[in-house]
Design a protein around this motif. Structure first.
Motif, PDB file in Angstrom:
ATOM      1  N   GLU A 171       0.831  -1.207   0.000  1.00  0.00           N
ATOM      2  CA  GLU A 171       0.000   0.000   0.000  1.00  0.00           C
ATOM      3  C   GLU A 171       0.865   1.255   0.000  1.00  0.00           C
ATOM      4  OE1 GLU A 171      -2.553  -0.343   3.340  1.00  0.00           O
ATOM      5  OE2 GLU A 171      -3.951  -1.736   2.369  1.00  0.00           O
ATOM      6  N   GLU A 172       1.960   1.206   0.799  1.00  0.00           N
ATOM      7  CA  GLU A 172       2.864   2.356   0.828  1.00  0.00           C
ATOM      8  C   GLU A 172       3.511   2.569  -0.544  1.00  0.00           C
ATOM      9  OE1 GLU A 172       5.602   1.526   3.909  1.00  0.00           O
ATOM     10  OE2 GLU A 172       4.192   1.958   5.551  1.00  0.00           O
ATOM     11  N   ARG A 173       3.941   1.419  -1.177  1.00  0.00           N
ATOM     12  CA  ARG A 173       4.531   1.550  -2.511  1.00  0.00           C
ATOM     13  C   ARG A 173       3.508   2.091  -3.512  1.00  0.00           C
ATOM     14  NH1 ARG A 173       6.858  -3.498  -1.143  1.00  0.00           N
ATOM     15  NH2 ARG A 173       5.252  -4.591  -2.326  1.00  0.00           N
ATOM     16  N   ALA A 174       2.267   1.563  -3.419  1.00  0.00           N
ATOM     17  CA  ALA A 174       1.218   2.035  -4.325  1.00  0.00           C
ATOM     18  C   ALA A 174       0.938   3.515  -4.100  1.00  0.00           C
ATOM     19  CB  ALA A 174      -0.056   1.212  -4.124  1.00  0.00           C
ATOM     20  N   ALA A 175       0.892   3.921  -2.811  1.00  0.00           N
ATOM     21  CA  ALA A 175       0.657   5.333  -2.512  1.00  0.00           C
ATOM     22  C   ALA A 175       1.805   6.198  -3.036  1.00  0.00           C
ATOM     23  CB  ALA A 175       0.493   5.523  -0.999  1.00  0.00           C
ATOM     24  N   ALA A 176       3.055   5.682  -2.856  1.00  0.00           N
ATOM     25  CA  ALA A 176       4.209   6.435  -3.343  1.00  0.00           C
ATOM     26  C   ALA A 176       4.176   6.521  -4.872  1.00  0.00           C
ATOM     27  CB  ALA A 176       5.504   5.771  -2.890  1.00  0.00           C
ATOM     28  N   GLN A 177       3.836   5.406  -5.529  1.00  0.00           N
ATOM     29  CA  GLN A 177       3.739   5.411  -6.993  1.00  0.00           C
ATOM     30  C   GLN A 177       2.645   6.355  -7.467  1.00  0.00           C
ATOM     31  OE1 GLN A 177       3.196   1.287  -7.976  1.00  0.00           O
ATOM     32  NE2 GLN A 177       5.338   0.753  -7.604  1.00  0.00           N
ATOM     33  N   GLU A 178       1.515   6.338  -6.756  1.00  0.00           N
ATOM     34  CA  GLU A 178       0.417   7.238  -7.115  1.00  0.00           C
ATOM     35  C   GLU A 178       0.835   8.693  -6.925  1.00  0.00           C
ATOM     36  OE1 GLU A 178      -3.141   8.704  -8.412  1.00  0.00           O
ATOM     37  OE2 GLU A 178      -2.302   6.681  -8.579  1.00  0.00           O
TER      38      GLU A 178
END
Length: 207
Positions: A94-101
């Motif tokens: 989720e953190e990676r997805a949030a960072a990617q977003e």
């Protein structure tokens, strides 16, 4: 009739069952349900007590029960660890997805800003080109007007010179005509004078 070994086993199991009640309630109040780390720890203590009692009493069934309970506790602990790892991995994902977003959003923002900057530059270049074209057209018209004014001035000057030359020619013609008339008059006068003189001489000779 139960054996002597079964009596301690039964008493021990009853004691452990009663003893676990407040412990299980405390674990539940602390938010640890069935299979939670606290519950697994209690199961390990339970298994340890049964194994110790089985060893002291020489009760193989108690030892097997303790082993089964310890194995079950190990499995639950492994399951807890796997769940924790899965939860940690989910959080990291989720953190990676949030960072990617966030990165994608930043790239979109930068792209929008760049598109806006390019659009403004294009509009500014268009305005500059239109202004230069208008200035060029103004100068062209001004030059054309000046050239036309000079041409008209030259035409007027040429017409003026032509009129002056015509007047000079007419004046010269008049002078030449007057001179010719004067000469004719003089010739006529001289002729008349000669005729008069001749007549006078003739009249004198006859007297």
């Amino acid at each position: 009739m139960p054996s002597l070994k079964s009596i301690p086993r039964t008493a021990l199991q009853g004691y452990l069952k009663i003893a676990r009640v407040p412990v299980d309630l405390a674990v539940k109040r602390l938010g640890g349900g069935k299979g939670s780390p606290a519950d697994v720890a209690v199961d390990r203590v339970d298994a340890g007590v049964r194994e110790t009692a089985g060893t002291v009493l020489g009760d193989e069934q108690l030892r097997r029960d303790a082993k089964q309970r310890r194995t079950a506790a190990d499995r639950r602990e492994t399951a807890n660890e796997l769940r924790e790892q899965a939860e940690a991995e989910r959080e990291r994902a989720e953190e990676r997805a949030a960072a990617q977003e966030a990165e994608a959003e930043e790239r979109r923002r930068q792209a929008d800003a760049e598109a806006k900057r390019r659009k403004q530059q294009a509009a500014r270049r268009k305005r500059d080109a239109e202004r230069r074209a208008a200035e060029t057209e103004r100068k062209r018209k001004e030059a054309a007007e000046q050239a036309e004014a000079k041409r008209q001035e030259a035409i007027a000057e040429a017409e003026k010179r032509e009129r002056l030359e015509q007047l000079e020619r007419e004046e010269q013609a008049l002078e030449e005509k007057e001179t010719a008339l004067t000469a004719a008059d003089e010739a006529e006068r001289l002729k008349d004078a000669a005729s008069a003189a001749k007549a006078k001489r003739k009249a004198g000779s006859t007297t």
